[in-house]
Design an enzyme around this catalytic site. Structure first.
Site, PDB file in Angstrom:
ATOM      1  N   HIS A 132      -3.630   1.404   8.494  1.00  0.00           N
ATOM      2  CA  HIS A 132      -2.395   1.907   8.244  1.00  0.00           C
ATOM      3  C   HIS A 132      -2.143   2.847   7.082  1.00  0.00           C
ATOM      4  O   HIS A 132      -1.637   4.068   7.325  1.00  0.00           O
ATOM      5  CB  HIS A 132      -1.320   0.717   8.100  1.00  0.00           C
ATOM      6  CG  HIS A 132       0.287   1.212   7.605  1.00  0.00           C
ATOM      7  ND1 HIS A 132       1.102   0.857   8.385  1.00  0.00           N
ATOM      8  CD2 HIS A 132       0.627   2.076   6.949  1.00  0.00           C
ATOM      9  CE1 HIS A 132       2.441   1.383   7.841  1.00  0.00           C
ATOM     10  NE2 HIS A 132       1.934   2.012   7.008  1.00  0.00           N
ATOM     11  N   GLU A 133      -2.464   2.606   5.907  1.00  0.00           N
ATOM     12  CA  GLU A 133      -2.514   3.473   4.705  1.00  0.00           C
ATOM     13  C   GLU A 133      -3.346   4.824   5.044  1.00  0.00           C
ATOM     14  O   GLU A 133      -2.941   5.809   4.642  1.00  0.00           O
ATOM     15  CB  GLU A 133      -3.091   2.846   3.594  1.00  0.00           C
ATOM     16  CG  GLU A 133      -2.274   1.699   3.069  1.00  0.00           C
ATOM     17  CD  GLU A 133      -0.778   2.140   2.893  1.00  0.00           C
ATOM     18  OE1 GLU A 133      -0.495   3.269   2.501  1.00  0.00           O
ATOM     19  OE2 GLU A 133       0.008   1.236   3.267  1.00  0.00           O
ATOM     20  N   CYS A 190       6.520   0.047   6.737  1.00  0.00           N
ATOM     21  CA  CYS A 190       6.158   1.109   6.019  1.00  0.00           C
ATOM     22  C   CYS A 190       7.488   1.835   5.002  1.00  0.00           C
ATOM     23  O   CYS A 190       8.474   1.732   5.590  1.00  0.00           O
ATOM     24  CB  CYS A 190       5.800   2.360   7.085  1.00  0.00           C
ATOM     25  SG  CYS A 190       5.177   3.699   6.250  1.00  0.00           S
ATOM     26  N   LEU A 191       7.052   2.194   3.953  1.00  0.00           N
ATOM     27  CA  LEU A 191       7.955   2.390   2.812  1.00  0.00           C
ATOM     28  C   LEU A 191       8.582   3.851   3.514  1.00  0.00           C
ATOM     29  O   LEU A 191       9.891   4.355   2.950  1.00  0.00           O
ATOM     30  CB  LEU A 191       7.304   2.766   1.347  1.00  0.00           C
ATOM     31  CG  LEU A 191       6.868   1.314   0.753  1.00  0.00           C
ATOM     32  CD1 LEU A 191       6.120   1.805  -0.512  1.00  0.00           C
ATOM     33  CD2 LEU A 191       7.892   0.237   0.908  1.00  0.00           C
ATOM     34  N   GLN A 251       3.057  10.183   0.861  1.00  0.00           N
ATOM     35  CA  GLN A 251       4.540   9.225   0.832  1.00  0.00           C
ATOM     36  C   GLN A 251       5.319   9.657  -0.277  1.00  0.00           C
ATOM     37  O   GLN A 251       6.703   9.227  -0.274  1.00  0.00           O
ATOM     38  CB  GLN A 251       4.114   7.984   0.887  1.00  0.00           C
ATOM     39  CG  GLN A 251       3.624   7.511   2.254  1.00  0.00           C
ATOM     40  CD  GLN A 251       3.598   5.860   2.371  1.00  0.00           C
ATOM     41  OE1 GLN A 251       2.588   5.430   2.026  1.00  0.00           O
ATOM     42  NE2 GLN A 251       4.439   5.197   2.762  1.00  0.00           N
ATOM     43  N   HIS A 281      -1.841   7.799   7.088  1.00  0.00           N
ATOM     44  CA  HIS A 281      -1.000   8.526   6.316  1.00  0.00           C
ATOM     45  C   HIS A 281      -1.720   9.912   5.950  1.00  0.00           C
ATOM     46  O   HIS A 281      -1.025  11.000   5.836  1.00  0.00           O
ATOM     47  CB  HIS A 281      -0.401   7.767   5.070  1.00  0.00           C
ATOM     48  CG  HIS A 281       0.674   7.013   5.203  1.00  0.00           C
ATOM     49  ND1 HIS A 281       2.004   7.316   6.062  1.00  0.00           N
ATOM     50  CD2 HIS A 281       0.784   5.518   5.250  1.00  0.00           C
ATOM     51  CE1 HIS A 281       2.794   6.476   6.122  1.00  0.00           C
ATOM     52  NE2 HIS A 281       2.096   5.174   5.497  1.00  0.00           N
ATOM     53  N   GLY A 288       0.681  -1.041  -0.135  1.00  0.00           N
ATOM     54  CA  GLY A 288      -0.067   0.143  -0.076  1.00  0.00           C
ATOM     55  C   GLY A 288       1.138   1.300   0.001  1.00  0.00           C
ATOM     56  O   GLY A 288       2.106   1.261   0.464  1.00  0.00           O
TER      57      GLY A 288
HETATM   58 ZN    ZN Z   1       2.982   3.465   5.767  1.00  0.00          ZN
END
Ligand code: ZN
Length: 175
Positions: A137-138, A95-96, A46, A141, A41
């Site tokens: 989670h997504e 997480c990226l 991000q 953000h 995701g």
């Molecule tokens: Zn993340």
């Protein structure tokens, strides 16, 4: 992590922005980034765009959380989460935007999400367990939150190498 934009509340996408070349370009950039880094995701903040848009793509198959049905690449615009069952369930998250780390986070295990598709249609989706965690989670953000804010025990934050060596075997041994 540390970039101020990741801590901003993103703005909603306006209806007349949906389906425009600029939004399509943003989505294409997000898909490229997600595939380059091998995540499941990604949210627009991000990659430096503070708008309420996220993409999720989950390959189906056996995981340590059981057999997961696949979720083909889907775009979520202006998503809203309603918690259907607040009883928490914990998963190891990555997480990226927080590379190289894993952390154990407990979140409500059953949610309903309402969102607009990339074609401007209103949709809803009911999610449980691992899927409920991925979406929460997504969408965090979009409100300037990272999973590290939600660790209930900071001892359960680890480098990936140590996670795989020490913590994952414990998790797999648990009933
Ligand atoms: Zn993340």
């Amino acid at each position: 992590m540390g970039h101020p934009l990741l801590r901003d509340v993103a703005r909603p996408l306006q209806p007349d922005e949906i389906g425009t070349p600029a939004t399509s370009r943003l989505i294409a950039d997000m898909v490229d980034t997600l595939h380059d880094y091998g995540g499941i995701g990604l949210a627009a903040p991000q990659i430096g765009e503070s708008v309420r848009l996220a993409i999720i793509e989950i390959a189906g198959g056996p995981t340590r959380y059981g057999e997961l049905g696949p979720m083909p690449l889907t775009v979520f615009i202006n998503p809203v989460i309603e918690v259907l069952n607040p009883a928490p369930r914990g998963y190891w998250e990555g997480c990226l935007s927080v590379p190289g780390l894993r952390g154990y986070v407990e979140r409500p295990q059953h949610v309903m999400i309402r969102y607009t598709s990339d074609r401007g249609e209103s949709r809803e989706l009911e999610l449980q367990g691992f899927f409920a965690t991925v979406f929460q989670h997504e969408f965090d953000h979009l409100d300037g939150k990272l999973y590290v804010d939600r660790l209930s025990d900071t001892r359960l934050l680890a480098f990936e190498r140590e996670f795989e060596r020490y913590l994952l075997p414990q998790e797999e041994a648990a009933p």
